[in-house]
Write a protein that holds these residues in place. Structure first.
Motif, short mmCIF file in Angstrom:
data_model
loop_
_atom_site.label_atom_id
_atom_site.label_comp_id
_atom_site.label_asym_id
_atom_site.label_seq_id
_atom_site.Cartn_x
_atom_site.Cartn_y
_atom_site.Cartn_z
N VAL A 145 -9.88 33.15 -84.78
CA VAL A 145 -9.09 32.52 -85.84
C VAL A 145 -10.00 32.27 -87.03
O VAL A 145 -11.10 31.72 -86.87
N ILE A 146 -9.55 32.66 -88.20
CA ILE A 146 -10.29 32.34 -89.43
C ILE A 146 -9.31 31.80 -90.46
O ILE A 146 -8.11 32.06 -90.39
N MET A 147 -9.84 31.06 -91.40
CA MET A 147 -9.02 30.60 -92.52
C MET A 147 -8.98 31.71 -93.55
O MET A 147 -9.91 32.52 -93.65
N THR A 148 -7.92 31.74 -94.30
CA THR A 148 -7.80 32.76 -95.35
C THR A 148 -8.84 32.55 -96.44
O THR A 148 -9.16 33.46 -97.18
N ASP A 149 -9.42 31.36 -96.51
CA ASP A 149 -10.52 31.06 -97.42
C ASP A 149 -11.77 31.76 -96.90
O ASP A 149 -12.16 31.58 -95.76
N ALA A 150 -12.38 32.59 -97.69
CA ALA A 150 -13.52 33.41 -97.26
C ALA A 150 -14.73 32.59 -96.80
O ALA A 150 -15.60 33.11 -96.12
N ASP A 151 -14.82 31.32 -97.18
CA ASP A 151 -15.97 30.49 -96.80
C ASP A 151 -15.87 29.92 -95.39
O ASP A 151 -16.78 29.27 -94.91
N SER A 152 -14.76 30.17 -94.69
CA SER A 152 -14.54 29.61 -93.37
C SER A 152 -15.29 30.38 -92.28
O SER A 152 -15.31 31.60 -92.27
N ALA A 153 -15.89 29.64 -91.34
CA ALA A 153 -16.59 30.28 -90.22
C ALA A 153 -15.61 30.70 -89.13
O ALA A 153 -15.85 31.67 -88.42
N GLY A 154 -14.52 29.96 -88.95
CA GLY A 154 -13.52 30.30 -87.94
C GLY A 154 -13.90 29.82 -86.55
O GLY A 154 -14.96 29.24 -86.34
N VAL A 155 -13.01 30.09 -85.59
CA VAL A 155 -13.25 29.73 -84.19
C VAL A 155 -12.91 30.91 -83.30
O VAL A 155 -12.10 31.77 -83.66
N LYS A 156 -13.56 30.96 -82.14
CA LYS A 156 -13.31 32.03 -81.18
C LYS A 156 -13.23 31.44 -79.78
O LYS A 156 -13.84 30.41 -79.51
#
Length: 124
Positions: A77-88
């Motif tokens: 999962v990532i945020m549509t904001d490019a600065d997001s690291a996301g989760v896995k």
């Protein structure tokens, strides 16, 4: 943090529903700000639906396994904001044969076909 639901699935039966959950510290973030991907472990990768809000979200998807076995399902999962690291997250899914009842029905159906063939042969 993300967590994948425990799934025991049946071969050739469509699974459709929640696969994982995750949280976001920012309770104002909406589900539309996330993009999720499910890797089903059999070579299939699909974009998934993200729902929820208030800091708690659900990743949902649909898939049918052709074969029995143990598959490693991964959710990213990532945020549509490019600065997001996301989760896995990842977990093992067990795919088994249909219940014994369905197998018995197939055996009975095959036996009925054989009886019909034998009966047709007697009328000649």
């Amino acid at each position: 943090a993300a967590a994948i639901s425990t799934m025991n699935l049946t071969r050739r039966v469509l699974f459709s529903g929640p696969v994982a959950t995750f949280t976001d510290a920012n309770t104002a973030t909406s589900a539309s700000q996330f993009v999720a991907r499910i890797t089903w472990g059999d070579g299939t990768v699909r974009v998934a639906k993200v729902s929820g809000g208030g800091g708690a979200f659900v990743v949902s998807g649909a898939h049918t396994y052709a074969r029995i076995g143990h598959y490693t399902v991964k959710v990213a999962v990532i945020m549509t904001d490019a600065d997001s690291a996301g989760v896995k997250a990842s977990a093992t899914v067990v795919v088994s044969n249909p219940p014994t009842h369905q197998q018995r029905v197939r055996v009975i159906h095959r036996a009925a076909k054989k009886v019909k063939k034998v009966a047709k042969g007697r009328h000649r």
